[in-house]
Design an enzyme around this catalytic site. Sequence first.
Site, PDB file in Angstrom:
ATOM      1  N   LYS A   1       0.857  -1.184   0.000  1.00  0.00           N
ATOM      2  CA  LYS A   1       0.000   0.000   0.000  1.00  0.00           C
ATOM      3  C   LYS A   1       0.889   1.228   0.000  1.00  0.00           C
ATOM      4  O   LYS A   1       1.890   1.283   0.711  1.00  0.00           O
ATOM      5  CB  LYS A   1      -0.888   0.006   1.251  1.00  0.00           C
ATOM      6  CG  LYS A   1      -1.568   1.337   1.542  1.00  0.00           C
ATOM      7  CD  LYS A   1      -2.235   1.316   2.899  1.00  0.00           C
ATOM      8  CE  LYS A   1      -2.730   2.702   3.284  1.00  0.00           C
ATOM      9  NZ  LYS A   1      -3.386   2.718   4.606  1.00  0.00           N
ATOM     10  N   THR A   2       0.516   2.233  -0.798  1.00  0.00           N
ATOM     11  CA  THR A   2       1.268   3.488  -0.781  1.00  0.00           C
ATOM     12  C   THR A   2       0.376   4.632  -1.246  1.00  0.00           C
ATOM     13  O   THR A   2      -0.556   4.439  -2.022  1.00  0.00           O
ATOM     14  CB  THR A   2       2.524   3.411  -1.677  1.00  0.00           C
ATOM     15  OG1 THR A   2       3.240   4.651  -1.579  1.00  0.00           O
ATOM     16  CG2 THR A   2       2.167   3.155  -3.129  1.00  0.00           C
ATOM     17  N   HIS A   3       0.677   5.831  -0.736  1.00  0.00           N
ATOM     18  CA  HIS A   3       0.053   7.060  -1.229  1.00  0.00           C
ATOM     19  C   HIS A   3       1.005   7.808  -2.161  1.00  0.00           C
ATOM     20  O   HIS A   3       0.691   8.898  -2.625  1.00  0.00           O
ATOM     21  CB  HIS A   3      -0.301   7.986  -0.059  1.00  0.00           C
ATOM     22  CG  HIS A   3      -1.255   7.385   0.924  1.00  0.00           C
ATOM     23  ND1 HIS A   3      -0.852   6.848   2.124  1.00  0.00           N
ATOM     24  CD2 HIS A   3      -2.606   7.239   0.889  1.00  0.00           C
ATOM     25  CE1 HIS A   3      -1.903   6.402   2.784  1.00  0.00           C
ATOM     26  NE2 HIS A   3      -2.966   6.623   2.055  1.00  0.00           N
TER      27      HIS A   3
ATOM     28  N   ARG B   1     -10.113   9.874  -5.956  1.00  0.00           N
ATOM     29  CA  ARG B   1     -11.386  10.382  -5.442  1.00  0.00           C
ATOM     30  C   ARG B   1     -11.493  11.854  -5.820  1.00  0.00           C
ATOM     31  O   ARG B   1     -10.494  12.565  -5.900  1.00  0.00           O
ATOM     32  CB  ARG B   1     -11.442  10.234  -3.924  1.00  0.00           C
ATOM     33  CG  ARG B   1     -12.804  10.527  -3.322  1.00  0.00           C
ATOM     34  CD  ARG B   1     -12.799  10.307  -1.819  1.00  0.00           C
ATOM     35  NE  ARG B   1     -14.154  10.390  -1.263  1.00  0.00           N
ATOM     36  CZ  ARG B   1     -14.428  10.289   0.026  1.00  0.00           C
ATOM     37  NH1 ARG B   1     -13.452  10.101   0.909  1.00  0.00           N
ATOM     38  NH2 ARG B   1     -15.679  10.367   0.457  1.00  0.00           N
TER      39      ARG B   1
ATOM     40  N   SER C   1     -12.403  14.690   3.572  1.00  0.00           N
ATOM     41  CA  SER C   1     -12.006  13.441   4.224  1.00  0.00           C
ATOM     42  C   SER C   1     -10.618  13.569   4.842  1.00  0.00           C
ATOM     43  O   SER C   1     -10.377  13.142   5.980  1.00  0.00           O
ATOM     44  CB  SER C   1     -12.022  12.296   3.203  1.00  0.00           C
ATOM     45  OG  SER C   1     -11.582  11.090   3.789  1.00  0.00           O
TER      46      SER C   1
ATOM     47  N   PHE D   1     -19.604  -0.018   2.603  1.00  0.00           N
ATOM     48  CA  PHE D   1     -18.920   0.880   3.544  1.00  0.00           C
ATOM     49  C   PHE D   1     -19.443   0.721   4.973  1.00  0.00           C
ATOM     50  O   PHE D   1     -18.658   0.686   5.931  1.00  0.00           O
ATOM     51  CB  PHE D   1     -19.064   2.334   3.096  1.00  0.00           C
ATOM     52  CG  PHE D   1     -18.188   3.280   3.879  1.00  0.00           C
ATOM     53  CD1 PHE D   1     -16.898   3.556   3.460  1.00  0.00           C
ATOM     54  CD2 PHE D   1     -18.647   3.881   5.037  1.00  0.00           C
ATOM     55  CE1 PHE D   1     -16.076   4.413   4.185  1.00  0.00           C
ATOM     56  CE2 PHE D   1     -17.842   4.738   5.773  1.00  0.00           C
ATOM     57  CZ  PHE D   1     -16.553   5.010   5.347  1.00  0.00           C
TER      58      PHE D   1
ATOM     59  N   MET E   1     -17.967  -2.399   6.385  1.00  0.00           N
ATOM     60  CA  MET E   1     -16.529  -2.218   6.621  1.00  0.00           C
ATOM     61  C   MET E   1     -16.311  -1.399   7.887  1.00  0.00           C
ATOM     62  O   MET E   1     -15.393  -1.657   8.673  1.00  0.00           O
ATOM     63  CB  MET E   1     -15.899  -1.491   5.433  1.00  0.00           C
ATOM     64  CG  MET E   1     -15.814  -2.302   4.170  1.00  0.00           C
ATOM     65  SD  MET E   1     -14.262  -3.200   4.012  1.00  0.00           S
ATOM     66  CE  MET E   1     -13.139  -1.874   3.612  1.00  0.00           C
TER      67      MET E   1
ATOM     68  N   ARG F   1     -15.016   7.037   8.291  1.00  0.00           N
ATOM     69  CA  ARG F   1     -15.963   8.048   8.761  1.00  0.00           C
ATOM     70  C   ARG F   1     -17.309   7.934   8.047  1.00  0.00           C
ATOM     71  O   ARG F   1     -18.248   7.376   8.574  1.00  0.00           O
ATOM     72  CB  ARG F   1     -15.340   9.443   8.580  1.00  0.00           C
ATOM     73  CG  ARG F   1     -16.054  10.568   9.311  1.00  0.00           C
ATOM     74  CD  ARG F   1     -15.294  11.874   9.121  1.00  0.00           C
ATOM     75  NE  ARG F   1     -15.220  12.252   7.729  1.00  0.00           N
ATOM     76  CZ  ARG F   1     -16.143  13.009   7.108  1.00  0.00           C
ATOM     77  NH1 ARG F   1     -17.169  13.487   7.780  1.00  0.00           N
ATOM     78  NH2 ARG F   1     -16.012  13.323   5.828  1.00  0.00           N
TER      79      ARG F   1
ATOM     80  N   GLY G   1     -17.584   7.960   3.986  1.00  0.00           N
ATOM     81  CA  GLY G   1     -17.448   7.310   2.691  1.00  0.00           C
ATOM     82  C   GLY G   1     -18.545   7.678   1.712  1.00  0.00           C
ATOM     83  O   GLY G   1     -19.014   6.834   0.948  1.00  0.00           O
TER      84      GLY G   1
END
Length: 264
Positions: free
Chosen positions: A66-68, A89, A97, A188, A191, A227, A229
């Site tokens: 995982k990476t941003h 998004r 967000s 969501f 989750m 939160r 979504g």
Amino acid sequence: MVWLIQNDCDYEGARCLLCPDRYHFLEAAGMTTSMKREKIRLGRNPVSKKLFFGSIQERTRPRFVKTHLPLHFCPPALIDTAKVIYVARNPKDMCVSYFHHTAVFKERSLALTLDDFAALFMDGEVSQLPYFPHVLEAWKQRHNPNLLFLFFEDMKRDLRGTIQKVADFLGKSLTKEQLDGLEFNLHFDNMKKNPWVNKSMAYAYSPLTAEELEAMAAKEPPPQFMRKGQTGDWRNHMSQQTSDKMDAWIQRELAGSDLKFITG
């Protein structure tokens, strides 16, 4: 979604922390202050130690990362040697967000307003930004067979279709029962109720043990990682003036591009 599809919907095996048990978080240590890293290094929490200091070479294959980070900060041969799923998004909802996310991890002053944060967001003065160079770099690679470009809004609109698209990309065949189960579990709201995805995130990023965190949570419940979504929730938080500024910024940054966002 990716882990479950790749592991044939092994829900029992998925009952572990998303990070670090299932994914290697590439820049976790680099996103935090040296003071916090040292607290984790000296702390008693084996989970956060693995998240921040575990080696990717120690992980079994196939590895999940995982990476941003933008593509140009990743290994040069990444798309040639691995499957890459990029999720974008719309910037208005992402800004809101991200504003709340920074409060969860105590990365900003609570006195900072959303309007002030949005100005920093558009100027690229927040970690993991600037936004548009990041997204447009991946958008240009969307036809590469090893990259799947997804929109968060499409997941909300057609979760089942997105699951099938990801499965096809990974070369996995899903039965109707598996699709039904994934669609239910990945909604969501479900989750958000899943402690292995939501509440346990506080443990993964803390130097404290699970027992110590539970004692603290009994006095003051910790903020949750997931939160709302929702698509278009920016309307409930953003002033008209900031919305107008973001609209002009989006139009300016997307000039000459065929990339379009759903903002409501």
